[in-house]
Design an enzyme around this catalytic site. Structure first.
Site, PDB file in Angstrom:
ATOM      1  N   HIS A  22       0.827  -1.206   0.000  1.00 47.24           N
ATOM      2  CA  HIS A  22       0.000   0.000   0.000  1.00 47.24           C
ATOM      3  C   HIS A  22       0.863   1.257   0.000  1.00 47.24           C
ATOM      4  CE1 HIS A  22      -4.190  -1.608   0.952  1.00 47.24           C
ATOM      5  NE2 HIS A  22      -3.425  -2.670   0.796  1.00 47.24           N
ATOM      6  N   ASP A 116      -5.938   5.938   2.329  1.00 52.74           N
ATOM      7  CA  ASP A 116      -6.032   4.549   1.888  1.00 52.74           C
ATOM      8  C   ASP A 116      -7.455   4.050   2.115  1.00 52.74           C
ATOM      9  OD1 ASP A 116      -5.779   1.622   1.867  1.00 52.74           O
ATOM     10  OD2 ASP A 116      -3.618   1.972   1.971  1.00 52.74           O
ATOM     11  N   SER A 282       4.937  -9.085  -0.402  1.00 51.67           N
ATOM     12  CA  SER A 282       5.387  -8.812   0.964  1.00 51.67           C
ATOM     13  C   SER A 282       4.495  -9.412   2.032  1.00 51.67           C
ATOM     14  CB  SER A 282       5.477  -7.297   1.181  1.00 51.67           C
ATOM     15  OG  SER A 282       4.213  -6.683   0.959  1.00 51.67           O
ATOM     16  N   TRP A 355      -1.902  -6.870  -7.044  1.00 48.14           N
ATOM     17  CA  TRP A 355      -2.121  -5.817  -8.046  1.00 48.14           C
ATOM     18  C   TRP A 355      -0.855  -5.047  -8.377  1.00 48.14           C
ATOM     19  CZ3 TRP A 355      -4.853  -5.339 -11.954  1.00 48.14           C
ATOM     20  CH2 TRP A 355      -5.157  -4.112 -12.552  1.00 48.14           C
TER      21      TRP A 355
END
Length: 412
Positions: A22, A116, A282, A355
């Protein structure tokens, strides 16, 4: 206009959920804002900031922090995922308010909070302080669409029909859906979080998506009818795209120290298109049985391979696998993925279809992305799972050989 004449710079606070997947796209978005003359400040949690290493090309983006209630260890120190998310909501709301007030009193007031989508409470904070609020979706629009329909009760769970039809999407089978939707028992706390992304999205001034129109035109068109949507992807360093942002060669921050020199030196010694690159991001964690199947599938494919196995996952490798395959493979804890993917030695990318990895691979929640890669964009193969949900070594070997040696690889 008066503000422009007085040399005023708009200021955006960009708030990321504390994971590498992110932070990367939101940091790149911040760099683009700066390039356009907007002041951008990136914010994440104190626990995450303590684990972040600054990469070679120094970013000018300022990093600020808020608290998730677990400043010494983040989610790993929480009693459960559910308790972590609830405490993050409570403590994060207060510390985000404190940060915005601090920036205001220091002479650099924030005009807009870009938050976010995993942190919808940040919009409530922004609105309470009279600021513009823009939600940033780090996932594909296809996945966003699915979660929205679940949130609104328009997609009933559990999935009972053999085919799912949603506006803007191709026909999907249940196993093509995000795993949180397909298997409701897998991560119940995370299920609540991803669905809650849409709990107050109608109040956001802007909806920003990490994709680009040509990649998902139908679903972008559908979402744009619902909200003031803008696509800003792919959010990867400029040197791998349009080269407009000078010296933007890497993301700037990483929670892992990459084995850059070892990876690139090893790749330089191998022929063009001869190496299979394997990385599951990750966060993704394979169980021991799946790790073993993947390992022996790689070995049976007889291809050279570069495999990223995080330190926390290395114990799951078969005994002596690294030593017994050293003539064919290199196993590292982390590597500079963008540099690896652009290296001429890479012939195949085995990925969990996160993604960010998907955008990186094409520019150079994941089963849905895999469906798009295979059936919509026709840029890869999806390794089939058996009745227990495992991708067996024979399937791994078959897919690798088809890409590296077969007709499918030539077509791609």
């Amino acid at each position: 206009m008066e503000k422009e004449r007085n040399g005023y710079r708009a200021h955006c606070l960009v708030l990321s959920y504390p994971t590498q997947g992110h932070i990367n796209p939101m940091l790149q978005f911040s760099k683009r804002l700066e390039h356009k003359g907007v002041k951008a400040t990136l914010a994440t949690t104190r626990s995450m900031s303590k684990t972040m290493h600054k990469e070679a090309s120094s970013s000018t983006i300022v990093l600020e922090t808020i608290s998730d209630g677990y400043d010494e260890g983040g989610i790993a120190h929480a009693e459960s995922i559910q308790i972590y998310l609830e405490r993050f909501w409570r403590v994060g709301t207060q510390t985000l308010t404190d940060l915005l007030e601090k920036l205001s009193s220091s002479g650099s007031p924030v005009d807009c909070v870009v938050y976010d989508s995993f942190l919808p409470w940040a919009l409530d904070v922004a609105k309470k302080l009279g600021l513009i609020g823009a939600v940033f979706f780090t996932q594909s629009c296809a996945v966003d669409n699915i979660y929205y329909h679940v949130q609104e009760g328009l997609l009933k769970l559990p999935l009972l029909d053999p085919q799912i039809l949603l506006p803007g999407l191709p026909p999907l089978q249940p196993q093509d859906m995000p795993s949180l939707i397909y298997d409701l028992e897998s991560y119940p706390a995370f299920f609540d979080m991803v669905v809650s992304q849409f709990s107050n999205v109608g109040k956001a001034d802007w909806v920003i998506c990490n994709t680009f129109y040509e990649l998902e035109p139908e679903v972008v068109d559908w979402m744009a009818k619902m909200w003031p949507l803008r696509t800003v992807g792919p959010t990867i360093p400029s040197m791998f795209l349009d080269k407009r942002v000078e010296d933007d060669k890497d993301y700037g921050f990483s929670i892992f120290k990459p084995n850059s020199d070892a990876c690139m030196k090893w790749l330089n010694d191998h022929p063009k298109g001869s190496v299979v690159y394997v990385s599951f991001g990750s966060l993704a964690s394979l169980n021991v049985e799946q790790m073993e199947e993947l390992a022996w599938g790689l070995r049976k494919s007889n291809s050279f391979f570069l495999w990223v196995v995080r330190a926390s996952e290395k114990a799951k490798l078969p005994k002596n696998f690294v030593e017994e395959t050293s003539d064919k493979g290199l196993v590292v804890h982390w590597c500079p993925q963008l540099e690896v993917l652009t290296h001429e030695a890479i012939g195949c990318f085995v990925t969990h279809c996160g993604w960010n990895s998907t955008l990186e691979a094409l520019s150079l929640d994941q089963t849905t992305n895999a469906n798009y890669i295979m059936d919509v964009w026709k840029m890869g193969l999806k390794a089939p799972a058996d009745e227990k949900g495992f991708v067996r070594r024979e399937a791994v070997e078959r897919c690798i050989r088809e890409i590296m040696e077969g007709q499918k690889g030539k077509e791609i």
